[in-house]
Design a protein around this motif. Structure first.
Motif, PDB file in Angstrom:
ATOM      1  N   LEU A  16       5.699  -7.113  -6.525  1.00 35.18           N
ATOM      2  CA  LEU A  16       4.299  -6.901  -6.863  1.00 35.18           C
ATOM      3  C   LEU A  16       3.615  -6.088  -5.759  1.00 35.18           C
ATOM      4  CD1 LEU A  16       3.243 -10.387  -8.288  1.00 35.18           C
ATOM      5  CD2 LEU A  16       3.219  -8.204  -9.539  1.00 35.18           C
ATOM      6  N   ILE A  17       2.525  -5.411  -6.122  1.00 36.58           N
ATOM      7  CA  ILE A  17       1.807  -4.598  -5.154  1.00 36.58           C
ATOM      8  C   ILE A  17       1.306  -5.452  -3.989  1.00 36.58           C
ATOM      9  CG2 ILE A  17      -0.367  -4.815  -6.441  1.00 36.58           C
ATOM     10  CD1 ILE A  17       0.835  -1.861  -4.258  1.00 36.58           C
ATOM     11  N   THR A  18       0.996  -6.706  -4.222  1.00 37.41           N
ATOM     12  CA  THR A  18       0.503  -7.583  -3.156  1.00 37.41           C
ATOM     13  C   THR A  18       1.597  -7.993  -2.181  1.00 37.41           C
ATOM     14  OG1 THR A  18       0.775  -9.414  -4.715  1.00 37.41           O
ATOM     15  CG2 THR A  18      -1.443  -8.495  -4.453  1.00 37.41           C
ATOM     16  N   ASP A  19       2.876  -7.698  -2.513  1.00 37.14           N
ATOM     17  CA  ASP A  19       3.987  -8.029  -1.625  1.00 37.14           C
ATOM     18  C   ASP A  19       4.497  -6.804  -0.861  1.00 37.14           C
ATOM     19  OD1 ASP A  19       3.964 -10.680  -2.453  1.00 37.14           O
ATOM     20  OD2 ASP A  19       5.262 -10.243  -4.170  1.00 37.14           O
ATOM     21  N   TYR A  20       3.768  -5.707  -0.949  1.00 37.28           N
ATOM     22  CA  TYR A  20       4.226  -4.449  -0.340  1.00 37.28           C
ATOM     23  C   TYR A  20       3.413  -4.152   0.919  1.00 37.28           C
ATOM     24  CZ  TYR A  20       4.771   0.625   0.285  1.00 37.28           C
ATOM     25  OH  TYR A  20       4.994   1.884   0.793  1.00 37.28           O
ATOM     26  N   THR A  21       4.080  -3.608   1.948  1.00 38.91           N
ATOM     27  CA  THR A  21       3.436  -3.154   3.176  1.00 38.91           C
ATOM     28  C   THR A  21       3.820  -1.701   3.416  1.00 38.91           C
ATOM     29  OG1 THR A  21       3.487  -5.368   4.148  1.00 38.91           O
ATOM     30  CG2 THR A  21       3.187  -3.502   5.660  1.00 38.91           C
ATOM     31  N   GLY A  22       2.811  -0.870   3.676  1.00 39.26           N
ATOM     32  CA  GLY A  22       3.041   0.562   3.877  1.00 39.26           C
ATOM     33  C   GLY A  22       3.546   0.889   5.258  1.00 39.26           C
ATOM     34  N   THR A  23       3.632   2.173   5.518  1.00 40.40           N
ATOM     35  CA  THR A  23       4.213   2.653   6.769  1.00 40.40           C
ATOM     36  C   THR A  23       3.343   2.287   7.962  1.00 40.40           C
ATOM     37  OG1 THR A  23       3.131   4.794   6.520  1.00 40.40           O
ATOM     38  CG2 THR A  23       5.331   4.583   5.618  1.00 40.40           C
ATOM     39  N   SER A  24       3.991   2.178   9.120  1.00 43.11           N
ATOM     40  CA  SER A  24       3.281   1.955  10.374  1.00 43.11           C
ATOM     41  C   SER A  24       2.708   3.287  10.849  1.00 43.11           C
ATOM     42  CB  SER A  24       4.243   1.378  11.416  1.00 43.11           C
ATOM     43  OG  SER A  24       5.311   2.293  11.642  1.00 43.11           O
ATOM     44  N   PRO A  25       1.708   3.335  11.688  1.00 49.20           N
ATOM     45  CA  PRO A  25       1.187   2.158  12.409  1.00 49.20           C
ATOM     46  C   PRO A  25       0.138   1.367  11.636  1.00 49.20           C
ATOM     47  CG  PRO A  25       0.099   4.124  13.190  1.00 49.20           C
ATOM     48  CD  PRO A  25       1.131   4.592  12.201  1.00 49.20           C
ATOM     49  N   LEU A  26      -0.413   1.927  10.547  1.00 47.06           N
ATOM     50  CA  LEU A  26      -1.451   1.197   9.845  1.00 47.06           C
ATOM     51  C   LEU A  26      -0.882  -0.006   9.108  1.00 47.06           C
ATOM     52  CD1 LEU A  26      -4.408   0.978   9.073  1.00 47.06           C
ATOM     53  CD2 LEU A  26      -3.967   2.542   7.161  1.00 47.06           C
ATOM     54  N   SER A  27       0.320   0.146   8.535  1.00 52.57           N
ATOM     55  CA  SER A  27       0.965  -0.939   7.786  1.00 52.57           C
ATOM     56  C   SER A  27       0.005  -1.524   6.753  1.00 52.57           C
ATOM     57  CB  SER A  27       1.454  -2.038   8.749  1.00 52.57           C
ATOM     58  OG  SER A  27       2.366  -1.509   9.693  1.00 52.57           O
ATOM     59  N   GLN A  28      -0.472  -0.629   5.891  1.00 51.14           N
ATOM     60  CA  GLN A  28      -1.470  -1.006   4.893  1.00 51.14           C
ATOM     61  C   GLN A  28      -0.905  -2.028   3.903  1.00 51.14           C
ATOM     62  OE1 GLN A  28      -4.628  -1.643   3.844  1.00 51.14           O
ATOM     63  NE2 GLN A  28      -5.067   0.514   4.384  1.00 51.14           N
ATOM     64  N   THR A  29      -1.755  -2.968   3.519  1.00 50.22           N
ATOM     65  CA  THR A  29      -1.419  -3.909   2.444  1.00 50.22           C
ATOM     66  C   THR A  29      -2.483  -3.803   1.362  1.00 50.22           C
ATOM     67  OG1 THR A  29      -2.573  -5.699   3.604  1.00 50.22           O
ATOM     68  CG2 THR A  29      -0.199  -5.482   3.993  1.00 50.22           C
ATOM     69  N   TYR A  30      -2.179  -4.410   0.202  1.00 50.59           N
ATOM     70  CA  TYR A  30      -3.014  -4.193  -0.976  1.00 50.59           C
ATOM     71  C   TYR A  30      -3.268  -5.506  -1.706  1.00 50.59           C
ATOM     72  CZ  TYR A  30      -1.576   0.566  -0.018  1.00 50.59           C
ATOM     73  OH  TYR A  30      -1.347   1.766   0.614  1.00 50.59           O
ATOM     74  N   THR A  31      -4.379  -5.506  -2.427  1.00 55.65           N
ATOM     75  CA  THR A  31      -4.716  -6.640  -3.278  1.00 55.65           C
ATOM     76  C   THR A  31      -5.132  -6.117  -4.631  1.00 55.65           C
ATOM     77  OG1 THR A  31      -6.054  -8.641  -3.416  1.00 55.65           O
ATOM     78  CG2 THR A  31      -7.141  -6.672  -2.586  1.00 55.65           C
ATOM     79  N   ALA A  32      -5.271  -7.022  -5.606  1.00 54.20           N
ATOM     80  CA  ALA A  32      -5.685  -6.650  -6.964  1.00 54.20           C
ATOM     81  C   ALA A  32      -6.263  -7.885  -7.639  1.00 54.20           C
ATOM     82  CB  ALA A  32      -4.515  -6.097  -7.761  1.00 54.20           C
TER      83      ALA A  32
END
Length: 528
Positions: A16-32
């Protein structure tokens, strides 16, 4: 300024999108919103995944179409359609309108304030015979959501391409946001309430700096001092051509360059306002770029009373809001330096030299001016005497960059060498006239004359208007040049000496000496 392609540390296991972490250094996460995390919604899918969805996904037999949309988006974007990941939804149930389908959790730091921001996204849709996904992107300034669109994104009705039954395209916001905060967030809302259809996917979410570019230009770039050049400031939209409302800037003109007439200021920019400072040395402009507009301009006439080159660069553009600083532009106003000198007499000698008597000088100037000198009597020592003396030097400014330098010397009651040379009055005049054209310095016209009234040399009466450089020899004494004229300064200056006596001893006596020249700016002025 930010991009998410949902490919970081991905494998064949869907999440799920809520279980994903983007690239560093920001390491963005998401909610919905929960409605977009159930019923076959909110999954990051790829053709690498198993043929069926994870237990509890609610997708049943529809997992394959999710993978097909991810593949089509990969093919559309130039990636690998066999491995591309995308966030997909094959909507079951009615999620309701206005629910968040994706939102960043961490603020995205920005490189500067007062920038126009927008977004772009690759989006896909299937089953367009039913309800269409309607995607609305917002930028987040803290808790404030600012729309970047005027109409929702609808891949069904506005596809760039249809790939194996999937409508795909790249979409950018058509309403850029003038953002003042230090960081931003992204929120995606699906305005479609229905679960009948509403099947889509998105990928490559980008936060874009959409700040328009300011450029400056002069026309013409070379012209006479006092003439007008059009300063054009062009505001150019970025490639997505979204509306940019509320940008502004101030352009500070360098000293000497001024707005010639504030009433000439015009603009083609929407809601544009151009304000000229009281000293006519600064302009402030505000305005809008409409959706789809390539560029707009601000124009004003500028001038310089002096010959000089002026360059506007980024540092001249101050108080910028929502606009990128320009490069450099240069305008050159051509002028002529006026140089005029006159004196009654002087003696050049190793011993007992006499400096110029009653000098008048206008020295190497662009500005009009006059210098005069008067004297009743003067002595040249053993060489002779002079009576009433009048000298003048003048620089005059005409229209269209015209300049005239004039020197005049009149010496009366002249007696030299014990009366060997005498004159009631001797006058010399030197004049240089020229102008500046848009193509550069025009030709300089030189003229000179000498008038010798009741003049005798060794008992011989001299005509009042001798030809230039008339020579007379005085046996055992030396020689005399009447109406001596010679150019100097590459033909842009003239020396006129009414009487030049050269003694055999090496002594030189000049009576009524003048010179005048014009020199293109910058100087220095030449000496003869």
């Amino acid at each position: 300024m930010f991009e998410e392609d949902f490919e970081y540390e991905q494998d064949a296991v869907p999440r799920l999108i809520t279980d994903y972490t983007g690239t560093s250094p920001l390491s963005q996460t998401y909610t919905a919103d929960p409605a977009w995390l159930t019923g076959c919604n909110g999954w990051i899918v790829s053709p690498l995944n198993p043929d069926s969805g994870p237990p509890g996904s609610g997708c049943g037999p529809f997992w394959g179409p999710l993978e097909s949309m991810a593949s089509a988006l990969g093919q559309w974007s130039g990636g690998d359609p066999a491995t591309n990941h995308a966030v997909a939804a094959y909507t079951e149930g009615n999620p309701g309108a206005g629910k968040v389908e994706l939102e960043t959790v961490k603020p995205i730091p920005l490189e500067g304030a007062n920038r126009f921001l927008t977004f772009s996204v690759d989006a896909a849709a299937r089953n367009c015979f039913a309800a269409h996904p309607l995607l609305e992107f917002y930028l987040l300034d803290g808790d404030t959501a600012i729309p970047t669109f005027t109409t929702p994104i609808n891949p069904c009705t506005d596809p760039d391409q249809v790939i194996n039954g999937t409508s795909v395209g790249t979409y950018a916001g058509n309403n850029a946001v003038l953002f003042s905060g230090p960081s931003a967030g992204i929120r995606l809302i699906n305005a479609q309430a229905s679960g009948s259809g509403n099947d889509g996917a998105f990928d490559n979410v980008r936060l874009l700096d959409a700040t328009p570019q300011l450029d400056t230009a002069f026309s013409p770039t070379s012209l006479p001092a006092g003439a007008d050049s059009t300063l054009t400031l062009t505001v150019t939209n970025t490639s997505e051509k979204a509306a940019k409302n509320g940008w502004s800037f101030t352009e500070q003109l360098p000293p000497g360059l001024v707005v010639s007439d504030p009433s000439t200021a015009t603009t083609t920019c929407g809601a544009g306002i151009v304000t000229i400072s009281p000293d006519n040395d600064r302009l402030t402009a505000t305005g809008n770029l409409a959706d789809g507009q390539d560029a707009c301009t601000v124009q004003v006439e500028v001038t310089s009373a002096r010959g000089a080159s002026y360059t506007l660069c980024a540092a001249a553009t101050t108080e910028r809001v929502g606009i990128n600083a320009p490069g450099c532009a240069t305008v050159t106003f051509g002028s002529l330096l006026m140089d005029a000198h006159a004196y009654s007499a002087k003696v050049d000698a190793v011993i007992d030299a006499v400096p110029p008597i009653a000098p008048s000088d206008v020295t190497c100037t662009q500005e009009p001016g006059t210098d005069d000198a008067d004297l009743l009597n003067a002595s040249l020592g053993s060489l002779g005497s002079l009576g009433v003396i009048q000298t003048s030097a003048k620089g005059a400014v005409g229209t269209n960059g015209a300049r005239t330098a004039t020197a005049k010397a009149t010496t009366a009651q002249v007696s030299l060498l014990g009366g060997t040379i005498s004159a009631k009055e001797i006058t010399a005049t030197a004049t240089a006239t020229g102008s500046v054209t848009p193509d550069g310095i025009g030709p300089v016209s030189l003229s000179g004359s000498s008038v010798l009234t009741d003049t005798k040399v060794a008992g011989v009466t001299i005509t009042a208007h001798p030809a230039p450089n008339t020579g007379i020899t005085i046996p055992l004494v030396g020689s005399v040049i009447l109406n001596e004229q010679k150019p100097y300064g590459n033909g842009k200056g003239i020396v006129v000496n009414a009487l030049h006596v050269k003694l055999l001893t090496g002594v030189h006596v000049i009576v009524s000496g003048t010179r005048a020249s014009l020199t293109p700016t910058p100087g220095p002025c030449p000496n003869p």
